[in-house]
Enzyme design. Structure first.
Site, PDB file in Angstrom:
ATOM      1  N   ARG A   1      62.382  46.515  -8.759  1.00  0.00           N
ATOM      2  CA  ARG A   1      61.790  46.477  -7.421  1.00  0.00           C
ATOM      3  C   ARG A   1      61.287  45.070  -7.125  1.00  0.00           C
ATOM      4  NH1 ARG A   1      57.113  49.540  -7.352  1.00  0.00           N
ATOM      5  NH2 ARG A   1      57.064  49.480  -5.096  1.00  0.00           N
TER       6      ARG A   1
ATOM      7  N   ARG B   1      42.647  48.466 -12.188  1.00  0.00           N
ATOM      8  CA  ARG B   1      41.724  47.452 -12.728  1.00  0.00           C
ATOM      9  C   ARG B   1      41.680  47.561 -14.245  1.00  0.00           C
ATOM     10  NH1 ARG B   1      37.530  45.613  -8.784  1.00  0.00           N
ATOM     11  NH2 ARG B   1      36.286  45.421 -10.649  1.00  0.00           N
TER      12      ARG B   1
ATOM     13  N   LYS C   1      54.649  51.321 -19.117  1.00  0.00           N
ATOM     14  CA  LYS C   1      55.754  51.746 -18.247  1.00  0.00           C
ATOM     15  C   LYS C   1      56.934  52.243 -19.072  1.00  0.00           C
ATOM     16  CE  LYS C   1      58.527  50.087 -14.362  1.00  0.00           C
ATOM     17  NZ  LYS C   1      58.455  49.299 -13.132  1.00  0.00           N
TER      18      LYS C   1
HETATM   19  C1  BTN Z   1      61.478  48.911 -11.186  1.00  0.00           C
HETATM   20  O1  BTN Z   1      61.326  47.720 -10.943  1.00  0.00           O
HETATM   21  O2  BTN Z   1      60.584  49.588 -11.686  1.00  0.00           O
HETATM   22  C2  BTN Z   1      62.790  49.591 -10.856  1.00  0.00           C
HETATM   23  C3  BTN Z   1      63.775  49.483 -11.977  1.00  0.00           C
HETATM   24  C4  BTN Z   1      65.079  50.192 -11.688  1.00  0.00           C
HETATM   25  C5  BTN Z   1      66.112  49.921 -12.750  1.00  0.00           C
HETATM   26  C6  BTN Z   1      67.344  50.750 -12.560  1.00  0.00           C
HETATM   27  S1  BTN Z   1      68.434  50.689 -13.955  1.00  0.00           S
HETATM   28  C7  BTN Z   1      69.652  51.526 -13.045  1.00  0.00           C
HETATM   29  C8  BTN Z   1      69.637  50.939 -11.653  1.00  0.00           C
HETATM   30  N1  BTN Z   1      70.442  49.747 -11.590  1.00  0.00           N
HETATM   31  C9  BTN Z   1      69.712  48.664 -11.338  1.00  0.00           C
HETATM   32  O3  BTN Z   1      70.164  47.516 -11.244  1.00  0.00           O
HETATM   33  N2  BTN Z   1      68.428  48.989 -11.220  1.00  0.00           N
HETATM   34  C10 BTN Z   1      68.219  50.414 -11.380  1.00  0.00           C
END
Ligand code: BTN
Length: 325
Positions: free
Chosen positions: A125, A321, A190
């Site tokens: 993201r 936080r 995460k």
């Molecule tokens: C994030 O930033 O949390 C989202 C990550 C999403 C990763 C997945 S892996 C499968 C799909 N292909 C990508 O290039 N990104 C998503």
């Protein structure tokens, strides 16, 4: 089979047991010359696999491999999800999301699915990258049409995260939670992320590609470059990637059918049970605004009590936080 047509997947399959195999044995099994095996092994170095070569013994992939297998995935799918016939399984790709957004790959089937063993340019993201080493994790994208205007999208990314969280809990990651909008966290780390990408517009409806990246077997050493706290499923439960993929697909198809029919409201109660921010002191990354997270509204917006007002936040990143994770 001609040497040039040698299937890297078939070679990887033979090496997946982690035992030594001689070049001639591999050549006989795959119907190619030893030279072709040698060339293919060189190609496998692009995947950063640890291949051990010992004179007189042959080659082995250290630690073996749990490869994705479309037959095993299909076998784990229930009748309802058997309609997922358009599943593309790649060894390597830039990004499974990018692969499905390519116009030439838009499927007529209700869902198109792309999975890869590794991504060379995995997208996260907000322009970040997603670390995607070979054979360790799940990189899954699902593409589908969503009729309706902008309102049809509200809460979409939250239900995708919810589907992933459900699967994780059912597989023994009991503390899996959703961190708004759609990260999956466990014990303040995460575990998975969701990236929803859209094509189309409010008048024509949307082509959605939703991608899930889930850390399954990546060790802390292998993911040392990741710049935030993270975890893998294997630290909490043991589950094969193939089964996990099948369960993700199953849940995605289920939640998306309900979402298309009834919108996000149908998931509001359930989502709140997975909310790891509720009651925590948080900071909105874009604005620096601080407040207490108060759950989400019927459209999936995060409610933040700033002490002055109750803000509804539709998009962005949130950090907890430090003393509260
Ligand atoms: C994030 O930033 O949390 C989202 C990550 C999403 C990763 C997945 S892996 C499968 C799909 N292909 C990508 O290039 N990104 C998503």
């Amino acid at each position: 089979m001609a040497d040039s047509a040698m299937d890297d997947r078939a070679l990887l399959h033979l090496l997946s047991d982690g035992l030594y195999h001689s070049g001639s044995e591999l050549g006989v099994s795959l119907g190619v010359s030893r030279a072709a095996i040698w060339k293919a092994l060189k190609r496998l170095t692009d995947f950063n696999l640890k291949v051990d070569t010992v004179k007189g013994k042959g080659y082995r992939v250290i630690g073996g491999l749990d490869l994705l297998d479309s037959k095993i995935i299909q076998d784990h799918l229930s009748c309802e999800a058997q309609s997922l016939t358009d599943i593309e399984l790649l060894l390597t790709v830039d990004s499974t999301n990018h692969y499905l957004t390519d116009a030439s790959r838009i499927s007529q089937k209700p869902y198109a699915v792309c999975l890869a063993e590794m991504q060379t340019a995995g997208r996260g993201r907000r322009g970040r990258s997603w670390f995607s080493p070979f054979g360790k994790n799940i990189y899954l994208s699902i593409g589908f049409d969503l009729p309706g205007g902008v309102e049809a999208l509200s809460g979409l990314s939250l239900v995708i995260g919810l589907a992933a969280a459900r699967v994780l809990r059912s597989q023994g990651v009991d503390n899996a939670m959703v961190k708004w909008p759609n990260d999956i966290w466990v014990d303040g780390k995460k575990l998975a992320g969701v990236l929803v990408e859209l094509q189309g517009e409010a008048t024509t409806g949307w082509r959605v590609v939703a991608g899930i990246g889930l850390n399954v077997e990546m060790t802390q050493a292998e993911g040392a470059g990741i710049d935030q706290l993270w975890a893998s499923v294997s630290e909490y439960a043991s589950c094969s990637r193939n089964k996990m993929v099948a369960m993700l697909l199953e849940n995605l198809v289920q939640v998306l059918a309900i979402f298309k029919e009834n919108g996000f409201e149908a998931f509001l109660m359930e989502w709140q049970q997975y909310d790891c921010l509720r009651g925590k002191s948080i900071v909105l990354s874009n604005s620096g605004i601080e407040g207490i997270a108060k759950g989400i509204d019927a459209f999936g917006a995060l409610q933040v009590d700033t002490g002055v007002e109750l803000l509804a936040v539709n998009a962005g990143d949130v950090s907890v936080r430090p003393n509260e994770t």
